[in-house]
Design a protein around this motif. Structure first.
Motif, PDB file in Angstrom:
ATOM      1  N   GLU A 118      -2.016 -28.843  64.645  1.00 33.40           N
ATOM      2  CA  GLU A 118      -3.318 -28.860  64.999  1.00 33.40           C
ATOM      3  C   GLU A 118      -3.626 -29.348  66.270  1.00 33.40           C
ATOM      4  O   GLU A 118      -2.873 -30.311  66.901  1.00 33.40           O
ATOM      5  CB  GLU A 118      -4.024 -29.747  64.011  1.00 33.40           C
ATOM      6  N   LEU A 119      -4.583 -28.539  66.996  1.00 32.56           N
ATOM      7  CA  LEU A 119      -4.805 -29.059  68.302  1.00 32.56           C
ATOM      8  C   LEU A 119      -6.323 -28.886  68.647  1.00 32.56           C
ATOM      9  O   LEU A 119      -6.786 -27.571  68.302  1.00 32.56           O
ATOM     10  CB  LEU A 119      -4.107 -28.521  69.572  1.00 32.56           C
ATOM     11  N   ALA A 120      -7.303 -29.939  68.765  1.00 31.64           N
ATOM     12  CA  ALA A 120      -8.705 -29.818  69.044  1.00 31.64           C
ATOM     13  C   ALA A 120      -8.821 -30.029  70.590  1.00 31.64           C
ATOM     14  O   ALA A 120      -8.792 -31.143  70.895  1.00 31.64           O
ATOM     15  CB  ALA A 120      -9.359 -30.657  68.330  1.00 31.64           C
ATOM     16  N   PHE A 121      -9.027 -28.982  71.171  1.00 31.42           N
ATOM     17  CA  PHE A 121      -9.117 -28.949  72.738  1.00 31.42           C
ATOM     18  C   PHE A 121     -10.126 -30.046  73.489  1.00 31.42           C
ATOM     19  O   PHE A 121     -10.276 -30.328  74.461  1.00 31.42           O
ATOM     20  CB  PHE A 121      -8.819 -27.697  73.444  1.00 31.42           C
ATOM     21  N   ASP A 122     -11.291 -30.234  72.273  1.00 34.34           N
ATOM     22  CA  ASP A 122     -12.468 -30.849  73.016  1.00 34.34           C
ATOM     23  C   ASP A 122     -12.209 -32.333  72.907  1.00 34.34           C
ATOM     24  O   ASP A 122     -13.061 -33.176  73.105  1.00 34.34           O
ATOM     25  CB  ASP A 122     -13.664 -30.355  72.230  1.00 34.34           C
ATOM     26  N   SER A 123     -11.315 -32.709  72.051  1.00 39.99           N
ATOM     27  CA  SER A 123     -10.879 -34.127  71.995  1.00 39.99           C
ATOM     28  C   SER A 123     -10.486 -34.635  73.165  1.00 39.99           C
ATOM     29  O   SER A 123      -9.227 -34.192  73.786  1.00 39.99           O
ATOM     30  CB  SER A 123     -10.012 -34.218  70.711  1.00 39.99           C
ATOM     31  N   PHE A 124     -10.549 -35.999  73.578  1.00 44.91           N
ATOM     32  CA  PHE A 124     -10.166 -36.652  74.825  1.00 44.91           C
ATOM     33  C   PHE A 124      -8.560 -36.811  74.596  1.00 44.91           C
ATOM     34  O   PHE A 124      -7.921 -36.528  75.783  1.00 44.91           O
ATOM     35  CB  PHE A 124     -10.738 -38.003  74.974  1.00 44.91           C
ATOM     36  N   GLU A 125      -8.071 -37.217  73.548  1.00 48.02           N
ATOM     37  CA  GLU A 125      -6.725 -37.409  73.373  1.00 48.02           C
ATOM     38  C   GLU A 125      -6.007 -36.055  73.541  1.00 48.02           C
ATOM     39  O   GLU A 125      -4.769 -36.189  73.943  1.00 48.02           O
ATOM     40  CB  GLU A 125      -6.400 -37.995  72.056  1.00 48.02           C
ATOM     41  N   ASN A 126      -6.618 -35.006  73.346  1.00 45.88           N
ATOM     42  CA  ASN A 126      -5.762 -33.677  73.706  1.00 45.88           C
ATOM     43  C   ASN A 126      -6.211 -33.063  75.099  1.00 45.88           C
ATOM     44  O   ASN A 126      -5.737 -32.052  75.416  1.00 45.88           O
ATOM     45  CB  ASN A 126      -6.174 -32.837  72.428  1.00 45.88           C
ATOM     46  N   LYS A 127      -6.920 -33.907  75.936  1.00 47.32           N
ATOM     47  CA  LYS A 127      -7.390 -33.393  77.018  1.00 47.32           C
ATOM     48  C   LYS A 127      -6.068 -32.588  77.874  1.00 47.32           C
ATOM     49  O   LYS A 127      -6.040 -31.607  78.647  1.00 47.32           O
ATOM     50  CB  LYS A 127      -7.839 -34.268  78.042  1.00 47.32           C
ATOM     51  N   LYS A 128      -5.008 -33.536  77.988  1.00 49.24           N
ATOM     52  CA  LYS A 128      -3.728 -32.982  78.730  1.00 49.24           C
ATOM     53  C   LYS A 128      -3.094 -31.767  78.325  1.00 49.24           C
ATOM     54  O   LYS A 128      -2.549 -30.945  78.971  1.00 49.24           O
ATOM     55  CB  LYS A 128      -2.545 -34.232  78.728  1.00 49.24           C
ATOM     56  N   TYR A 129      -3.373 -31.426  76.826  1.00 50.07           N
ATOM     57  CA  TYR A 129      -2.968 -30.034  76.621  1.00 50.07           C
ATOM     58  C   TYR A 129      -3.612 -28.640  76.948  1.00 50.07           C
ATOM     59  O   TYR A 129      -3.387 -27.732  76.337  1.00 50.07           O
ATOM     60  CB  TYR A 129      -2.709 -30.060  74.940  1.00 50.07           C
TER      61      TYR A 129
END
Length: 417
Positions: A57-68
């Protein structure tokens, strides 16, 4: 608030598992796409025995996933997670925030043991043409706001009270989080201005936001009325004393349709079996957003009823047109040709239904008015009148089904009773 079941969309996703295509969940913003994927579909996978390690899972609007959001980093991360045997399920939310997302997804889709599901909800991803971005590898599941039946699964009150709530504030799931009418109205008005209009302006590089908003206001106040860009252009000249060309208006309308805020119904010559280019009708995907745009001033239940019926037919997967019946008549001693209207001509596969929306049928004259176009169709497809005041479904002597709006909306098989 209890969980809202979206079984129809969930079952569509389940039926598309392992088909080798990228499953793309589209729909107007805030209709529940992310919840469908990250909650309901994920729960299905786990109940089906899929191990957590095989759900990426990747939620691209989450801050922790910003780098992805950086494509090379995201691609590497996903490949590193797909290590063992067996099928892996890739769930990507707000994928439009991923740079070069089309290339990344096309690359991953070539891996034999990956099943890909994505949602997106900003201006670019809301385009109806998003599937073409994946070069024939996309499989769309189009999602709508809550239907009345879905709404009533969590509404605590009578059908009539639920109807009054639904036709006022619509079916966006987040509206159910608010308690007071003021909170719901404020939420919808802010959402329209700060999310939908901002998205459309940004994506399409619209320079005159005021013109776009004028078009939205006119369409909001004329739901279900026949119109076209030329008529709207003339309206601006006569009412607002300003000039907006028909091509510019057509561009604005296309932007609104592409964002799924409104939907268009073409006119179809029933006996001539051909489409009529113009004019056409527009309906709002969510009636609450339409009402919010008008500050809840124009609440004519006749037009709202028609809009709700149109949306329900679209949710059920029908292609919906406006039917036209041309008849010859007499007027002032001469012959005239008139066009009678069937509100909805609905097609799905070999099935076709003719449906009239009639808020009330107080007397035989009104009944005759609604029935006449249906009886002149010249074929034997099923004919239905949906109304607010029929106590129970019944067939008249001509075989036309007269049905209450609640029976129509709350029974998924209502057209075939």
């Amino acid at each position: 608030m209890e969980t809202i079941r979206r079984d129809g969309y969930l079952n569509k996703l389940i039926s598309k598992k392992h088909n080798g295509l990228i499953k793309v969940v589209t729909g107007v913003r805030r209709c529940g796409k992310s919840f469908l994927l990250s909650s309901l579909f994920k729960a299905h996978l786990k109940s089906d025995g899929v191990d957590d390690s095989h759900i990426v899972e990747l939620a691209f609007d989450s801050f922790e996933n910003k780098k992805y959001r950086e494509p090379e980093l995201c691609y590497s991360y996903i490949k590193e997670r797909i290590l063992g045997e067996g099928m892996y399920y890739l769930l990507l939310d707000e994928v439009q925030l991923l740079g070069e997302f089309e290339s990344v997804l096309n690359g991953i889709s070539r891996m034999p043991n990956v099943d890909i599901y994505v949602t997106g909800s900003n201006a670019k991803f809301l385009s109806k043409d998003v599937i073409t971005e994946f070069r024939g590898r996309g499989d769309e599941v189009h999602m709508y706001p809550l239907s009345f039946a879905e709404f009533m699964t969590v509404y605590r009150g009578s059908k009539q009270d639920g109807w009054n709530e639904y036709i006022t504030y619509g079916g966006l799931p987040l509206v159910l989080n608010f308690q007071t009418p003021e909170q719901k109205a404020d939420f919808l008005k802010a959402l329209f201005e700060e999310t939908y209009i901002a998205d459309i302006v940004g994506r399409n590089k619209i320079r005159n936001k005021g013109e776009l908003e004028d078009i939205i206001n006119i369409l909001s106040s004329s739901v279900g009325s026949l119109t076209n860009p030329n008529k709207l252009s003339n309206t601006f000249k006569s009412v607002k004393k300003k000039t907006i060309t028909a091509p510019t208006i057509k561009k604005y309308i296309n932007c609104l349709c592409d964002s799924f805020l409104i939907d268009c119904a073409m006119r179809y010559d029933v006996r001539g079996k051909k489409y009529i280019d113009t004019p056409f009708k527009f309906y709002f995907t969510d009636i609450g957003l339409r009402n919010a745009r008008l500050n809840f001033r124009q609440m004519e239940e006749t037009h709202i009823l028609e809009n709700v019926i149109f949306n329900e037919l679209k949710v059920r997967g029908y292609n919906v047109d406006v039917g036209v019946i041309t008849v010859n008549g007499k007027e002032n001693g001469g012959s005239v040709r008139k066009q009678l209207e069937i509100d909805f001509v609905c097609n799905k596969g070999s099935k076709r239904y003719y449906i009239q929306s009639a808020f009330s049928l107080p007397d035989s004259a009104k009944m005759e008015q609604e029935l006449r176009p249906l009886m002149l169709s010249g074929d034997f497809f099923k004919k239905i009148v949906v109304t607010k005041d029929s106590p129970t479904p019944w067939y008249n002597e001509s075989g036309v089904l007269i049905m209450n709006i609640f029976d129509f909306l709350l029974n998924p098989d209502s057209l075939d009773i």
